[in-house]
Design a protein around this motif. Sequence first.
Motif, mmCIF file in Angstrom:
data_model
loop_
_atom_site.group_PDB
_atom_site.id
_atom_site.type_symbol
_atom_site.label_atom_id
_atom_site.label_comp_id
_atom_site.label_asym_id
_atom_site.label_seq_id
_atom_site.Cartn_x
_atom_site.Cartn_y
_atom_site.Cartn_z
ATOM 1 N N SER A 60 39.832 29.708 41.055
ATOM 2 C CA SER A 60 40.864 29.845 40.021
ATOM 3 C C SER A 60 41.793 30.947 40.508
ATOM 4 O O SER A 60 41.419 32.097 40.572
ATOM 5 C CB SER A 60 40.242 30.178 38.665
ATOM 6 O OG SER A 60 39.456 31.337 38.735
ATOM 7 N N LYS A 112 42.380 24.059 36.280
ATOM 8 C CA LYS A 112 41.871 25.417 36.145
ATOM 9 C C LYS A 112 41.416 25.961 37.495
ATOM 10 O O LYS A 112 41.590 27.131 37.800
ATOM 11 C CB LYS A 112 40.711 25.434 35.151
ATOM 12 C CG LYS A 112 40.198 26.808 34.852
ATOM 13 C CD LYS A 112 39.158 26.770 33.763
ATOM 14 C CE LYS A 112 38.643 28.182 33.504
ATOM 15 N NZ LYS A 112 37.605 28.171 32.489
ATOM 16 N N ARG A 113 40.819 25.087 38.304
ATOM 17 C CA ARG A 113 40.412 25.453 39.658
ATOM 18 C C ARG A 113 40.891 24.380 40.617
ATOM 19 O O ARG A 113 40.811 23.200 40.325
ATOM 20 C CB ARG A 113 38.895 25.584 39.745
ATOM 21 C CG ARG A 113 38.371 26.743 38.958
ATOM 22 C CD ARG A 113 36.894 26.986 39.239
ATOM 23 N NE ARG A 113 36.434 28.087 38.438
ATOM 24 C CZ ARG A 113 35.806 27.946 37.273
ATOM 25 N NH1 ARG A 113 35.548 26.755 36.799
ATOM 26 N NH2 ARG A 113 35.426 29.009 36.601
#
Length: 128
Positions: A109, A117-118
């Motif tokens: 992240s 998100k990642r």
Amino acid sequence: SDGRGGHGRQDLFVAARRGTGFAPAEPLPGAINTAGDELDATELLNGDLVFSRSTNLENDPVMLVFAHRGPAGYDAGTQLPATINVDAGATYGPAIDFRDPSILYFTGSRPEAALGKRDIYRVRYRVR
């Protein structure tokens, strides 16, 4: 794992191959496991490890760490630089593609994460 005689909450274990199965898992030797969380290890071609570490997985940043394997086991590890880890971030899942072992893949992240998100990242690395 978070049990079976480790030093902390989540620790790194190894299970030796035994015939058609495996021996019971044992904590990795040396200073690699701490009172915090160690997880998601990948072995480099020279036997060293890259893995994720956090003092508390639920509340603190998760960083990638490099640990050298010596005669008595693994050292305590060194956090990889800011080109990999991000303050207050989470970096997981180091992996090596053995078709090109000079590339380290990981999930992180980061501020520049574009699609979720990642995101998955790759970097060229060299073990000295």
